[in-house]
Design a protein around this motif. Sequence first.
Motif, short mmCIF file in Angstrom:
data_model
loop_
_atom_site.label_atom_id
_atom_site.label_comp_id
_atom_site.label_asym_id
_atom_site.label_seq_id
_atom_site.Cartn_x
_atom_site.Cartn_y
_atom_site.Cartn_z
N THR A 107 -3.29 -5.02 -9.16
CA THR A 107 -3.68 -3.85 -8.37
C THR A 107 -5.11 -4.04 -7.90
OG1 THR A 107 -2.21 -2.39 -9.60
CG2 THR A 107 -4.00 -1.34 -8.38
N VAL A 108 -5.33 -3.79 -6.63
CA VAL A 108 -6.65 -3.90 -6.01
C VAL A 108 -7.04 -2.53 -5.49
CG1 VAL A 108 -7.95 -4.95 -4.12
CG2 VAL A 108 -6.23 -6.30 -5.33
N PHE A 109 -8.26 -2.09 -5.83
CA PHE A 109 -8.76 -0.81 -5.36
C PHE A 109 -9.71 -1.03 -4.19
CE2 PHE A 109 -7.96 0.02 -9.92
CZ PHE A 109 -7.04 1.04 -9.78
N LEU A 110 -9.51 -0.27 -3.15
CA LEU A 110 -10.41 -0.29 -2.00
C LEU A 110 -11.00 1.11 -1.85
CD1 LEU A 110 -8.35 -2.35 0.60
CD2 LEU A 110 -10.25 -3.14 -0.81
N MET A 111 -12.31 1.20 -1.87
CA MET A 111 -12.98 2.47 -1.64
C MET A 111 -12.93 2.79 -0.15
SD MET A 111 -14.07 3.67 -4.52
CE MET A 111 -15.11 4.98 -3.88
N ARG B 196 -4.55 0.12 -3.63
CA ARG B 196 -4.75 1.55 -3.83
C ARG B 196 -6.10 1.95 -3.26
NH1 ARG B 196 -0.82 4.59 -4.40
NH2 ARG B 196 -1.91 6.02 -5.73
N GLY B 197 -6.12 3.06 -2.55
CA GLY B 197 -7.36 3.57 -1.99
C GLY B 197 -7.99 4.57 -2.94
N LEU B 198 -9.29 4.49 -3.08
CA LEU B 198 -10.02 5.45 -3.90
C LEU B 198 -10.96 6.25 -3.02
CD1 LEU B 198 -11.05 3.32 -7.02
CD2 LEU B 198 -9.21 5.00 -6.87
N MET C 194 -2.36 4.52 -14.10
CA MET C 194 -1.24 3.95 -13.35
C MET C 194 -1.22 2.42 -13.47
SD MET C 194 1.06 5.36 -11.26
CE MET C 194 1.51 5.33 -9.56
N VAL C 195 -2.41 1.81 -13.35
CA VAL C 195 -2.50 0.35 -13.46
C VAL C 195 -2.04 -0.09 -14.84
CG1 VAL C 195 -4.09 -1.60 -13.57
CG2 VAL C 195 -4.30 0.04 -11.73
N TYR D 96 0.87 -1.18 0.00
CA TYR D 96 0.00 0.00 0.00
C TYR D 96 0.91 1.23 0.00
CZ TYR D 96 -3.56 3.36 1.62
OH TYR D 96 -4.42 4.43 1.75
N PRO D 97 1.07 1.87 -1.16
CA PRO D 97 1.99 3.01 -1.26
C PRO D 97 1.30 4.35 -1.06
CG PRO D 97 1.28 2.36 -3.44
CD PRO D 97 0.58 1.43 -2.47
#
Length: 163
Positions: free
Chosen positions: A119-123, A92-94, A106-107, A6-7
């Motif tokens: 890459t996994v996005f988490l809201m 990555r957080g959205l 970016m992905v 998680y950057p």
Amino acid sequence: MRIGLYPGTFDPITLGHIDVIRRATRLVDKLVIGVAINRDKGPLFSLEERVAMVEAQTSRLSAEAGVEIVTHPFENLLIDCANDVGAQIIVRGLRAVTDFEYEYQMVGMNRQLDDSVETVFLMAEAQHQAIASKLVKEIARLGGDVSKFVTPPVQKALVAKLG
């Protein structure tokens, strides 16, 4: 072992970041928090201060989740950092739809560089979606109350830094 990365710059770490970290621990066996050096952004806090804040805020989460959480400062390409730490997943957080366009690009670039890293996005949860470190710093700089956006130790660090 499933390792996630998680950057971010975490300047400072917010409740939104902590929410994403907490939820990311459900997806991985080990979570690496990549603290970007990124001199171009001109961070308020030094790298050492940001790493210390992240470590302080994640130590309890690590114990609660039973997942190892470590910090890893980096200044290279994100995909290279992922390879350096053995991550198979980038988290990555959205916050909003506007974040998605940049993250989508970016992905695509990261997939071109190394298609073995997903890459996994988490809201962010609804109450944290508007939180951005940049805005938190601005509110604090102007004497506003940031207690709804950061933990008490981070709030104290902001007050100390901004006077």
